[in-house]
Design an enzyme around this catalytic site. Structure first.
Site, short mmCIF file in Angstrom:
data_model
loop_
_atom_site.label_atom_id
_atom_site.label_comp_id
_atom_site.label_asym_id
_atom_site.label_seq_id
_atom_site.Cartn_x
_atom_site.Cartn_y
_atom_site.Cartn_z
N GLU A 83 0.13 -9.25 -0.64
CA GLU A 83 -1.50 -10.00 0.22
C GLU A 83 -2.11 -10.21 -2.14
O GLU A 83 -3.09 -10.57 -1.66
CB GLU A 83 -2.32 -8.30 0.48
CG GLU A 83 -1.92 -8.87 1.92
CD GLU A 83 -2.07 -7.62 3.02
OE1 GLU A 83 -1.96 -6.48 2.20
OE2 GLU A 83 -2.67 -8.01 4.17
N GLU A 123 3.97 -5.20 7.33
CA GLU A 123 3.11 -4.23 8.28
C GLU A 123 3.17 -3.62 9.37
O GLU A 123 2.73 -2.61 9.94
CB GLU A 123 1.75 -4.94 7.91
CG GLU A 123 0.89 -4.33 6.70
CD GLU A 123 1.22 -5.71 5.57
OE1 GLU A 123 1.99 -6.75 6.41
OE2 GLU A 123 1.07 -6.27 4.92
N ALA A 138 0.43 -1.12 -0.01
CA ALA A 138 0.01 -0.04 0.42
C ALA A 138 0.71 1.20 -0.08
O ALA A 138 2.13 0.95 0.61
CB ALA A 138 -0.76 0.33 1.29
N GLY A 149 0.80 -5.41 1.04
CA GLY A 149 -0.66 -5.38 0.37
C GLY A 149 0.04 -6.40 -0.92
O GLY A 149 -0.98 -6.86 -1.84
C1 LIG Z 1 -5.14 -0.56 3.91
C2 LIG Z 1 -3.45 -0.64 4.88
C3 LIG Z 1 -2.66 -2.09 3.83
C4 LIG Z 1 -1.54 -1.71 4.46
C5 LIG Z 1 -0.62 -3.35 3.39
C6 LIG Z 1 0.01 -2.44 3.37
O1 LIG Z 1 0.65 -2.72 2.38
S1 LIG Z 1 1.65 -1.89 4.25
C7 LIG Z 1 3.38 -1.32 4.09
C8 LIG Z 1 3.56 -2.39 3.61
N1 LIG Z 1 5.08 -2.19 2.53
C9 LIG Z 1 6.00 -1.88 3.97
O2 LIG Z 1 6.28 -1.88 4.71
C10 LIG Z 1 6.73 -1.92 2.38
C11 LIG Z 1 7.56 -0.89 2.30
N2 LIG Z 1 9.11 -0.35 2.15
C12 LIG Z 1 10.27 -1.10 1.74
O3 LIG Z 1 10.35 -1.86 2.43
C13 LIG Z 1 11.23 -0.67 1.10
O4 LIG Z 1 11.09 0.47 0.51
C14 LIG Z 1 11.54 -1.48 -0.14
C15 LIG Z 1 10.32 -1.96 -1.18
C16 LIG Z 1 12.04 -2.90 0.60
C17 LIG Z 1 12.91 -1.46 -0.99
O5 LIG Z 1 14.06 -0.71 -0.51
P1 LIG Z 1 15.27 -0.18 -1.30
O6 LIG Z 1 16.19 0.09 -0.26
O7 LIG Z 1 15.31 -0.63 -2.75
O8 LIG Z 1 14.88 1.49 -1.81
P2 LIG Z 1 13.93 2.73 -0.55
O9 LIG Z 1 13.24 2.14 0.77
O10 LIG Z 1 14.50 3.12 -0.04
O11 LIG Z 1 12.36 2.83 -0.83
C18 LIG Z 1 12.96 4.11 -2.38
C19 LIG Z 1 11.62 5.24 -2.04
O12 LIG Z 1 10.51 4.46 -1.99
C20 LIG Z 1 9.17 4.34 -0.95
N3 LIG Z 1 8.77 3.97 -0.81
C21 LIG Z 1 8.80 2.72 -0.48
N4 LIG Z 1 7.89 1.85 -0.02
C22 LIG Z 1 7.37 2.89 -0.29
C23 LIG Z 1 5.26 2.43 -0.05
N5 LIG Z 1 4.82 1.49 0.48
N6 LIG Z 1 4.43 3.32 -0.25
C24 LIG Z 1 4.81 5.08 -0.26
N7 LIG Z 1 6.24 5.33 -0.18
C25 LIG Z 1 7.54 3.81 -0.42
C26 LIG Z 1 10.26 5.16 -0.21
O13 LIG Z 1 9.80 6.23 1.09
C27 LIG Z 1 11.54 5.70 -0.84
O14 LIG Z 1 11.46 6.70 -1.59
P3 LIG Z 1 12.26 8.60 -0.46
O15 LIG Z 1 11.70 9.78 -1.34
O16 LIG Z 1 13.87 8.05 -0.25
O17 LIG Z 1 11.60 8.44 0.68
#
Ligand SMILES: CC/C=C/CC(=O)SCCNC(=O)CCNC(=O)[C@H](O)C(C)(C)COP(=O)(O)OP(=O)(O)OC[C@H]1O[C@@H](n2cnc3c(N)ncnc32)[C@H](O)[C@@H]1OP(=O)(O)O
Length: 721
Positions: free
Chosen positions: A105, A125, A61, A102
């Site tokens: 999921e 999450e 998400a 997500g």
């Molecule tokens: C209705 C509720 C439902 C909830 C379910 C969910 O899905 S909650 C979200 C679950 N997902 C996560 O927790 C994943 C979060 N992201 C990561 O762990 C990592 O970003 C990654 C996907 C493993 C990639 O890692 P990497 O080291 O390659 O990159 P960065 O961490 O530096 O990320 C790059 C930029 O992407 C932004 N970002 C990452 N994930 C998300 C996201 N889910 N939503 C929005 N933005 C995301 C991150 O912030 C970085 O951007 P910046 O501008 O540098 O901050």
């Protein structure tokens, strides 16, 4: 945002396109709903593949959307995933890069999952204060069993494609083009019955002694969660999957998520997620920044001094694949260190499954051995005279252009830089013990430090798996500078009537891994005693008369000095603020001796013990620390509140679900923090650290803006200085 095409004649290919990680923003969810509908209604399409662009399936998400409920528009995830699972044509997820939250999921709603061998998957999450509430908590245990699902969901850990295959989470692992493999697979399963592929129809594989298993896991989670609510809700959701029919389990998942979604803990954890990324975009007061400063590659590094810190740093460097010269001039320490480093590397290799990094280290007892290295990290004893000498020698021995770093935890980095021919090539690298394990690295630049060097060291920190935070030079930098007023208040509270266990309990209930006195026993009371002696603060017997509790015009507690005079150095001597079974033991027990020691001390100084509440402990210790944090911001030592918060979360055991001290202040309400500081400062005029700092006053006067808007006010305050 979502692209649709028909490939290989009969496969509908849906590609998620939403940089940076194909997160499921509202437009993407719209796109998925529309394109799935298109594929299912096209008679030429016999099966469907869902993939993500740029080598990433889906990061879950869109976390930015959580910040305001108003942004949560567009099709919800749950019905979207249900409609994919209910499809009468096979849907295959082609997982490259990663499928998280997500994203996983969504893949669990598909009938098949094919992952690239380098891909990772997980339900993180819980690390954001949530649970996998788009069916993840209900589908995963049905697919891979309750124990494995509990492990993944309560920790949020990412697993490799190989582990996912072993668990039955994915059906196939591809070494080359995953989308091609998935399309081929989709062609092969077209027309087959999907009854056995819809996970929501599965029963959870039976578990013997299920009640005992859940009790055991709940117990473990409560202990490690330290007050975090999401891990507990995760266990409850998985329990629902194991005991209820799917639809009722989904209802339970929804109820549990409702308690988490708008919680302060979820806000704090999501703030930490972004703060961790913000600190990587460092800047210096000179205007130099991460995106305009380029480092240069480091091939060979050296560590000087192989005590506890030097050994950990050597291991951390060797594990990045660098060649390391490890120097220790004292024979006994040299021999011990070689053995210790070797053991640490072996343990690390066992833990990570990566090859041993032994061959990369060369040991020497002479400083001459560092003549050709690119970067040196000095880790000798914390003594300015000694460190100065080492820097003079390094400056003479090293080739021109060598970066010189010091692992001091408090000393003046500029003073050390001034001992060298190229002071611009000197910075602090403040590691935390044990240096090969702890995630935090404070990178301390001085007014002369070159941005190139800061870029090099920040990059090196990343390679070592650290969260590096660039900070300015001052006594104690950010972390230890803010720790001092916190610790001082803990001592003053002892004088006023508290006990070590009362204070520690309040701090541990707040969420700290250890209270102030247990930390002091662990790190050794003699360390601070030595520093205070050098500063001329220590008086024999703690001093006498009215001035015994005053130094340089401000309140001082000699309690720590008196403890040291009695040889109570903490765990290492088996006696400190607590008692231990034997020297080196870690099991802290209250010591009745302490009661009479404190009574006698109070009687000597005419102090009458009063009842101290947990609230007072938290307010005095934490608000004093936060107040210093505002001073750190005002002085430009930290670029923003995120830097401070990440330092505290990764280096000082601050509970992540409370976001860090500055975020916490924002959550409590800046006006409340100000009011309480004013109250305590009035009652204790000889404690200047309780006097609210002007930045805090300015923020309150500006209407207490949220933490991500502080930088504007900080800029104004700094420009007026
Ligand atoms: C209705 C509720 C439902 C909830 C379910 C969910 O899905 S909650 C979200 C679950 N997902 C996560 O927790 C994943 C979060 N992201 C990561 O762990 C990592 O970003 C990654 C996907 C493993 C990639 O890692 P990497 O080291 O390659 O990159 P960065 O961490 O530096 O990320 C790059 C930029 O992407 C932004 N970002 C990452 N994930 C998300 C996201 N889910 N939503 C929005 N933005 C995301 C991150 O912030 C970085 O951007 P910046 O501008 O540098 O901050």
């Amino acid at each position: 945002m979502t692209q649709y095409s028909r490939v290989s004649g009969s496969v509908g290919l849906i590609t998620l396109k939403n940089p940076p990680v194909n997160q499921l923003s509202a437009v993407v969810r719209h796109g998925i709903v529309d394109t799935v509908q298109k594929a299912l209604s096209d008679p030429k399409v016999k099966s469907v593949v869902i993939c993500g662009q740029n080598g990433m399936f889906c990061g879950g998400a869109d976390i930015k959307e959580f910040q305001t409920l108003a942004n949560m528009r567009g099709p919800p995830l749950i019905p979207m995933i249900h409609s994919i699972e209910a499809a009468d044509k096979p849907v295959v997820a082609a997982i490259e890069g990663g499928a998280f939250g997500g994203g996983l999921e969504l893949a669990l709603g598909c009938h098949y999952r094919i992952a690239h061998s380098k891909a990772k998957v997980g339900l993180p999450e819980v690390t954001l204060g949530l649970l996998p509430a788009a069916g993840g908590s209900q589908r995963l245990p049905r697919l891979i069993g309750v124990p494995a699902a509990l492990s993944l969901i309560t920790t949020g850990r990412h697993i490799t494609a190989a582990e996912a295959l072993q668990l039955g989470l994915v059906d196939q692992v591809a070494d080359h083009n995953t989308v091609d493999a998935a399309v081929k697979f989709a062609l092969s399963v077209a027309g087959q019955s999907l009854d056995a592929r819809r996970i929501s129809n599965f029963q959870c594989p039976p578990v013997p002694n299920m009640d005992a298993l859940f009790e055991d896991v709940m117990q473990k989670v409560r202990t490690t969660a330290r007050g975090a609510i999401a891990p507990i809700a995760c266990v409850q959701a998985v329990r629902a999957a194991a005991t209820l029919p799917y639809t009722q389990g989904m209802q339970r998942e929804k109820e549990l998520m409702a308690t988490l979604f708008t919680s302060g803990q979820a806000r704090a954890l999501q703030y930490c997620f972004f703060a961790q990324r913000v600190v990587g975009r460092w800047s210096m007061p000179s205007g130099a920044r991460w995106d305009t400063s380029k480092g240069r590659p480091i091939h060979k590094a050296a560590v000087i001094g192989l005590g506890t810190m030097g050994r950990g740093i050597t291991v951390a460097l060797a594990q990045t694949g660098l060649s390391v010269v490890a120097v220790e001039t004292q024979e006994k320490q040299f021999m011990e260190a070689k053995k210790a480093v070797s053991n640490m590397l072996e343990r690390g290799a066992k833990r990570s499954g990566k090859p041993l990094a032994h061959g990369k280290i060369t040991y020497s007892q002479s400083l001459q051995a560092v003549a050709d290295v690119d970067l040196v990290i000095e880790a000798v004893f914390e003594d300015m005279g000694l460190k100065k000498k080492v820097f003079q020698q390094l400056s003479a021995v090293c080739k021109p252009g060598t970066f010189l770093c010091t692992n001091t935890s408090t000393l003046d980095v500029d003073e050390l830089a001034s001992q060298t021919h190229q002071p611009e090539l000197v910075v602090g690298m403040h590691f935390f013990a044990p240096a090969h394990i702890m995630k935090l690295l404070e990178v301390v630049y001085g007014p002369r430090s070159s941005p190139e060097l800061v870029a090099v060291v920040m990059e090196l920190g990343k390679k070592m798996g650290k969260v590096s935070v660039a900070v300015g030079n001052c006594r104690g930098f950010v972390g230890n500078r803010m720790l001092k007023p916190y610790r001082d208040q803990a001592y003053f509270l002892l004088e006023e009537g508290a006990t070590p266990q009362l204070i520690d309990q309040a701090l541990e209930e707040f969420g700290f891994a250890m209270g102030a006195f247990k930390v002091s026993d662990l790190s050794g009371l003699d360390v601070g005693w030595k520093v205070r002696k050098e500063e001329g603060l220590v008086q024999p017997g703690g001093g006498s008369g009215k001035s015994a509790r005053i130094r340089n015009g401000v309140r001082y507690s000699p309690l720590g000095d008196l403890m040291c005079e009695q040889g109570r150095f903490g765990q290492k001597t088996g006696r400190g603020w607590y008692q231990y079974d034997k020297p080196g033991s870690r099991d802290a027990r209250p010591d009745p001796w302490m009661h009479s020691f404190l009574e006698e001390y109070r009687a000597r100084h005419g102090l009458v013990a009063r009842r101290i509440s947990n609230q007072e402990v938290l307010e005095r210790c934490l608000y004093a620390m936060i107040n210093e944090g505002f001073r750190v911001l005002e002085d430009g030592i930290a670029a923003g509140p995120e830097d401070i918060d990440i330092i505290y979360v990764f280096g000082y055991g601050w509970p992540r679900h409370r976001g860090g001290p500055m975020f916490y202040a924002n959550m409590v309400g800046l006006e409340i923090v100000l009011e309480r500081l004013e109250h305590y400062a009035q009652a204790n005029p000889d404690m200047p650290t309780l006097q609210p700092c002007s930045l805090l006053r300015k923020l309150v006067a500006s209407g207490s803006p949220p933490v991500n808007k502080w930088k504007e006010v900080i800029k104004n305050v700094r420009s007026q200085l």
